[in-house]
Enzyme design. Structure first.
Site, short mmCIF file in Angstrom:
data_model
loop_
_atom_site.label_atom_id
_atom_site.label_comp_id
_atom_site.label_asym_id
_atom_site.label_seq_id
_atom_site.Cartn_x
_atom_site.Cartn_y
_atom_site.Cartn_z
N LEU A 120 11.75 -20.20 -4.92
CA LEU A 120 10.70 -19.32 -4.38
C LEU A 120 9.44 -19.33 -5.26
O LEU A 120 9.53 -19.21 -6.49
CB LEU A 120 11.24 -17.89 -4.30
CG LEU A 120 10.23 -16.79 -3.95
CD1 LEU A 120 9.84 -16.86 -2.47
CD2 LEU A 120 10.78 -15.41 -4.29
N ASP A 149 0.83 -1.21 0.00
CA ASP A 149 0.00 0.00 0.00
C ASP A 149 0.87 1.27 0.00
O ASP A 149 2.01 1.24 0.49
CB ASP A 149 -0.88 -0.05 1.26
CG ASP A 149 -2.16 0.74 1.09
OD1 ASP A 149 -2.40 1.25 -0.02
OD2 ASP A 149 -2.92 0.85 2.07
N HIS A 197 2.80 3.72 -8.84
CA HIS A 197 2.67 2.29 -9.17
C HIS A 197 3.94 1.77 -9.84
O HIS A 197 4.40 0.67 -9.58
CB HIS A 197 1.46 2.06 -10.08
CG HIS A 197 0.15 2.40 -9.43
ND1 HIS A 197 -0.13 2.05 -8.12
CD2 HIS A 197 -0.95 3.05 -9.89
CE1 HIS A 197 -1.35 2.48 -7.82
NE2 HIS A 197 -1.86 3.10 -8.86
C1 V07 Z 1 1.54 -3.71 -9.61
C2 V07 Z 1 3.35 -2.49 -8.39
C3 V07 Z 1 3.45 -2.96 -6.96
C4 V07 Z 1 2.65 -2.12 -6.01
C5 V07 Z 1 1.18 -2.35 -6.09
C6 V07 Z 1 0.42 -1.67 -7.21
C7 V07 Z 1 1.15 -1.51 -8.51
C8 V07 Z 1 3.92 -6.23 -10.24
C9 V07 Z 1 2.79 -6.78 -10.83
C10 V07 Z 1 2.69 -8.09 -11.46
C11 V07 Z 1 1.52 -8.82 -11.40
C12 V07 Z 1 1.44 -10.09 -11.97
C13 V07 Z 1 2.54 -10.63 -12.56
C14 V07 Z 1 3.73 -9.93 -12.62
C15 V07 Z 1 3.80 -8.66 -12.07
C16 V07 Z 1 1.78 -5.85 -10.64
C17 V07 Z 1 -0.27 -4.81 -10.70
C18 V07 Z 1 0.22 -3.75 -10.00
C19 V07 Z 1 -1.70 -4.83 -11.10
F1 V07 Z 1 2.49 -11.87 -13.10
N1 V07 Z 1 3.62 -5.04 -9.73
N2 V07 Z 1 2.32 -4.78 -9.97
N3 V07 Z 1 0.49 -5.88 -11.02
N4 V07 Z 1 2.02 -2.61 -8.91
#
Ligand code: V07
Length: 263
Positions: free
Chosen positions: A149, A38, A55
């Protein structure tokens, strides 16, 4: 008896990160860490940047924390990337978030393969755009033979709906006489959840100062240590993860019954 915490603390001041990791091989590393990431929007606001910049920065933190968790020997890392509530955000922000897996995996997947990390996803796939699902499924497939992991993304995930869907599937099997009511216990119920193949989180971390679970793994965190910090996710560093693990280790030694005799 040597106090392992003291060894850990002194190396923290003197040694390198790698030294600390090696020393902590003797300590109990949480097997499964779950994180509510968050504070990305707030991080951006503080800098007068658009929320999407937060983000993007948060995504860099995911890389850093994944690398460290892997090096420390954590077995499962579940990250709350997108909740079922997040659809209520402005369309442009949601569109951007749906592009993040592609961006993340586009640059990081080779390293995940190399480092023996297995990518998984839990959540409702039905509303996610096909380009996003394609990128995630590709990574899941490419890393499916890795046995290091498990990097599990909670994506379009909500715990109450997960629990309801488990209840419905169990009820259906009882109705079809595939399952007997007497077979329903905690272990069986857990196996019907989306995290059925994972262990329950030992440590739940939430950044950015909110002291809430926000519909995240309600059943699974029943016995987890909870660690809250005011640090915003893009500012969350390796040092912060080590602090959370340190807190986990000292709490589990204090409350762990037999474990405290052993340490
Ligand atoms: C997102 C970065 C981390 C903070 C939270 C909000 C924004 C990595 C992914 C991701 C998801 C699936 C995957 C590989 C990477 C991600 C979203 C948002 C929606 F297989 N960061 N991140 N997905 N944020």
């Amino acid at each position: 008896m040597l106090d392992k915490m003291k060894i850990w603390k002194s190396t923290k001041e003197l040694g390198t990160l790698e030294d600390r990791i090696n020393d902590c091989m003797q300590c109990e590393i949480p097997k499964h860490i779950a994180i509510i990431m968050d504070g990305n929007g707030r991080w951006a606001k503080k800098r007068a940047l658009p929320r999407i910049a937060g983000h993007h920065e948060g995504m860099k933190t995911v890389r850093k924390i994944t690398r460290l968790a892997n090096r420390l020997g954590v077995k499962e890392l579940t990250l709350y990337a997108f909740s079922t509530e997040n659809w209520k955000r402005p369309k442009l922000e949601v569109d951007y978030l749906m592009k993040l897996p592609e961006e993340f995996l586009g640059s990081f997947l080779p390293e995940l393969v190399e480092e023996n990390v297995q990518v998984q996803m839990m959540g409702d796939q039905s509303l996610i755009p096909s380009h996003t699902i394609k990128a995630i499924s590709h990574a899941v497939k490419e890393t499916s033979h890795n046995d290091g992991l498990i990097l599990n993304f909670a994506f379009n995930y909500g715990s109450r709906s997960e629990i309801l869907s488990a209840v419905k599937n169990i009820a259906l099997e009882v109705q079809n006489s595939e399952l007997n009511i007497h077979q329903i216990d905690e272990k069986l119920f857990s196996s019907y959840l989306m995290s059925g193949h994972l262990s329950d989180p030992d440590l739940l971390i939430r950044t950015s100062g909110e002291i809430r679970l926000s519909n995240f793994m309600l059943w699974q965190v029943a016995y987890a240590e909870l660690w809250f910090t005011n640090v915003l996710w893009p500012d969350f560093s390796e040092q912060h993860l080590l602090e959370a693990i340190e807190a986990y280790q000292s709490r589990s030694r204090r409350f762990g019954g037999l474990k405290s005799e052993e340490s």
